[in-house]
Design a protein around this motif. Structure first.
Motif: not given
Length: 250
Positions: A75-80, A104-108, A112-114, A203-207
């Motif tokens: 969903v977040a990818t579509g919104i961004k 989804h986590a791996i492919h996001t 490099g979804e922002k 790029g993609f940030a994950f915490v």
């Protein structure tokens, strides 16, 4: 009398109603503070799936969207992509993002979804009944592993940040905890940097943030914090796991 401490503007007046000792509220506050400090409340869209994280839809002052179980990043990818000028983040439990949402986590990350993704890791499925999650520790008792997680049967727990860090599209990966004042301060720094990474379009940030779940762990709030320190922190790699040179320059 001057008020020197209050609710950050990034949060609404809706009170937290999580179980006693649950640290979701601490993590919510950190995000609310970051949204205010970066002055991005009006420009931010948060995405929450089902589970305990679903409560946050009413708790943040920014726009919020609900996603299906495990699909928050889709969903977040579509919104961004539709609104690239907005700041978009997901807030997901470990059972959500590391189980049904793993693809989804791996492919996001690979793409490099922002966007910014925050995983709250309490080593179980929280709201759905305390079942074993991909993050449940070896030997840990849950409702679906009453004799403790057996690595021969279920495999060892997944340290998702380490996996995400291997993907080129993930430019910032960090893991913290909110079990102590010192760690809370460090966790906030990680969350803030993850949003700054998105601000710069890097790029993609994950915490990942380690959290307690007293109800499903069958422990008191105080004993839950002790259990987290003694068992979860040693089991997972902590700190900034990956930061590209551009991220280090922030």
């Amino acid at each position: 009398m001057e008020k020197i401490f209050g609710r950050p503007k990034g949060l609404t007046e809706v009170p937290f109603h999580y179980c006693p000792g649950c640290t979701h509220g601490i993590i919510h506050r950190l995000i609310g503070e970051v949204l205010e400090e970066l002055d991005i409340i009006e420009d931010t869209i948060g995405v929450a799936p089902v589970g305990c994280s679903g409560f946050m839809l009413d708790m943040f002052s920014c726009d919020m969207v609900g996603g299906a179980h495990g699909r928050a990043q889709a969903v977040a990818t579509g919104i961004k992509r539709a609104l690239p000028d907005r700041m978009v983040f997901t807030y997901q439990g470990d059972g959500d993002i590391a189980a049904i949402g793993m693809s989804h986590a791996i492919h996001t990350a690979a793409r490099g979804e922002k966007i910014t993704s925050i995983m709250v890791n309490n080593a179980v499925f929280g709201m759905t009944g305390g079942q074993m999650a991909p993050t449940t520790l070896t030997g840990q008792i849950s409702t679906t592993s009453p004799y403790g997680r057996d690595n021969v049967f279920a495999g060892p727990p997944i340290d998702l940040p380490k996996t995400i860090a291997t993907l080129a599209g993930a430019v910032y990966v960090a893991a913290g905890s909110v079990d102590s004042p010192k760690n809370i301060i460090e966790a906030k720094k990680m969350i803030k940097k993850a949003f700054q990474v998105q601000e710069q379009g890097l790029g993609f940030a994950f915490v990942s943030i380690l959290s307690t779940c007293p109800s499903n762990w069958r422990l008191s709030p105080v004993d839950s914090l002790k259990w987290l320190r003694e068992n979860m922190i040693p089991a997972y790699q902590m700190g900034e796991i990956k930061a590209t040179e551009e991220v280090k320059a922030l």
